[in-house]
Design a protein around this motif. Structure first.
Motif, PDB file in Angstrom:
ATOM      1  N   ARG A 247      -8.368   4.182   0.283  1.00  0.00           N
ATOM      2  CA  ARG A 247      -8.976   3.925   1.653  1.00  0.00           C
ATOM      3  C   ARG A 247      -8.919   2.421   2.307  1.00  0.00           C
ATOM      4  N   ALA A 248      -9.028   1.453   1.232  1.00  0.00           N
ATOM      5  CA  ALA A 248      -9.012   0.215   1.920  1.00  0.00           C
ATOM      6  C   ALA A 248      -7.567  -0.360   2.081  1.00  0.00           C
ATOM      7  N   SER A 249      -6.634   0.167   1.246  1.00  0.00           N
ATOM      8  CA  SER A 249      -5.342  -0.482   1.276  1.00  0.00           C
ATOM      9  C   SER A 249      -4.553   0.097   2.399  1.00  0.00           C
ATOM     10  N   ALA A 250      -3.442  -0.388   2.718  1.00  0.00           N
ATOM     11  CA  ALA A 250      -2.410   0.068   3.562  1.00  0.00           C
ATOM     12  C   ALA A 250      -2.229   1.519   3.256  1.00  0.00           C
ATOM     13  N   THR A 251      -2.173   2.397   4.391  1.00  0.00           N
ATOM     14  CA  THR A 251      -2.083   3.837   4.049  1.00  0.00           C
ATOM     15  C   THR A 251      -0.521   4.121   3.968  1.00  0.00           C
ATOM     16  N   PRO A 252      -0.056   4.901   2.820  1.00  0.00           N
ATOM     17  CA  PRO A 252       1.120   5.106   2.418  1.00  0.00           C
ATOM     18  C   PRO A 252       1.573   5.932   3.802  1.00  0.00           C
ATOM     19  N   THR A 253       3.181   5.792   3.855  1.00  0.00           N
ATOM     20  CA  THR A 253       3.845   6.642   4.994  1.00  0.00           C
ATOM     21  C   THR A 253       4.219   7.839   4.533  1.00  0.00           C
ATOM     22  N   ALA A 254       4.577   8.741   5.366  1.00  0.00           N
ATOM     23  CA  ALA A 254       5.223   9.923   5.015  1.00  0.00           C
ATOM     24  C   ALA A 254       6.186   9.961   4.183  1.00  0.00           C
ATOM     25  N   ASP A 255       7.228   8.998   4.242  1.00  0.00           N
ATOM     26  CA  ASP A 255       8.230   8.979   3.162  1.00  0.00           C
ATOM     27  C   ASP A 255       8.197   8.076   2.107  1.00  0.00           C
ATOM     28  N   SER A 256       6.849   7.665   1.664  1.00  0.00           N
ATOM     29  CA  SER A 256       6.677   6.733   0.578  1.00  0.00           C
ATOM     30  C   SER A 256       6.478   7.526  -0.822  1.00  0.00           C
ATOM     31  N   ALA A 257       6.770   6.656  -1.568  1.00  0.00           N
ATOM     32  CA  ALA A 257       6.785   7.301  -3.317  1.00  0.00           C
ATOM     33  C   ALA A 257       5.477   8.065  -3.476  1.00  0.00           C
ATOM     34  N   GLU A 258       4.380   7.225  -2.956  1.00  0.00           N
ATOM     35  CA  GLU A 258       2.988   8.168  -3.047  1.00  0.00           C
ATOM     36  C   GLU A 258       2.780   9.285  -2.423  1.00  0.00           C
ATOM     37  N   ALA A 259       3.380   9.401  -1.065  1.00  0.00           N
ATOM     38  CA  ALA A 259       3.336  10.978  -0.522  1.00  0.00           C
ATOM     39  C   ALA A 259       4.175  11.859  -1.087  1.00  0.00           C
ATOM     40  N   GLY A 260       5.452  11.393  -1.379  1.00  0.00           N
ATOM     41  CA  GLY A 260       6.399  12.222  -2.041  1.00  0.00           C
ATOM     42  C   GLY A 260       6.011  12.805  -3.530  1.00  0.00           C
ATOM     43  N   PHE A 261       5.660  11.898  -4.210  1.00  0.00           N
ATOM     44  CA  PHE A 261       4.996  12.244  -5.520  1.00  0.00           C
ATOM     45  C   PHE A 261       4.092  13.421  -5.201  1.00  0.00           C
TER      46      PHE A 261
END
Length: 225
Positions: A34-48
């Motif tokens: 919530r506090a960090s920069a929001t991952p983008t749609a093509d990020s590893a976070e979102a993809g995983f």
């Protein structure tokens, strides 16, 4: 209950509790999602999160299929543990996507694209030998370890020990693919809570791989090549 069985169940429970605790504890921290920069749609976070949610859903489906196809308590107990754990983890992954206001389905990315770096697929040496580049997408098997539609149909019709062996073999492949993906997130994901969940998945699924090998051996079978 055998020592191996207890070890596998303990690893699953601890991994799930650790991941859940990490999520709750991070709510007020500066390094939380919530506090960090929001991952983008093509990020590893979102993809995983997207890909593992799909991967987990198939594990849940296979576990319910074998539960209804055998009376063996060991296999039914394992299937219940896998279904319960992976359904809960899937909810966490989809919850993060909601929190980040990111789509749960990507229309412009192929499965596993998040594991690529600078246009080249990440070197996954030591990750069960199953990188995205080596996986052939066919017959509904979108990611490493996923069963094909044909294999799922075979599991639906199998009964008794035949169903147990097929389930254990398919789930062994499924866990190996899941470990590959989770290790990829552990390497690439920058959100601490998601990386912690991925690391917990590796620990729990590796423990279950040992248990499934033992269960196959007891039935005169072994994991597939």
């Amino acid at each position: 209950m055998t020592r191996t069985n207890w070890a596998a169940i303990t690893a699953v429970v601890l991994a799930l509790l650790f991941a859940g605790a990490a999520t709750v504890a991070s709510a007020g921290r500066e390094d939380s999602p919530r506090a960090s920069a929001t991952p983008t749609a093509d990020s590893a976070e979102a993809g995983f999160a997207r890909d593992m949610a799909v991967h987990h859903q198939q594990a849940v489906e296979m576990s319910f299929l074998v539960r209804d196809s055998t009376d063996d308590e060991e296999v039914r107990r394992l299937a219940y543990d896998i279904a319960n754990t992976q359904a809960n983890q899937r909810g966490m992954l989809l919850g993060w996507l909601d929190m980040w206001k990111l789509p749960k389905i990507s229309t412009d990315q192929e499965p596993m694209d998040w594991m690529a770096k600078d246009g080249d697929h990440t070197d996954m040496d030591g990750m069960e030998g199953m990188d995205h580049g080596a996986h052939e997408v066919r017959d509904g098997s979108l990611m490493p370890g996923m069963a094909t539609r044909t294999e799922l149909d075979a599991l639906r019709t199998a009964k008794g020990e035949k169903a147990e062996i097929l389930y254990l073999q398919l789930m062994t492949d499924h866990h190996k693919g899941g470990v590959t993906m989770a290790r990829g997130c552990a390497e690439l994901c920058e959100v601490d809570t998601e990386r912690a969940l991925a690391e917990g998945m590796v620990t729990a699924q590796q423990s279950e791989l040992g248990l499934m090998t033992d269960l196959l051996k007891a039935r005169g079978a072994k994991p597939r090549d």
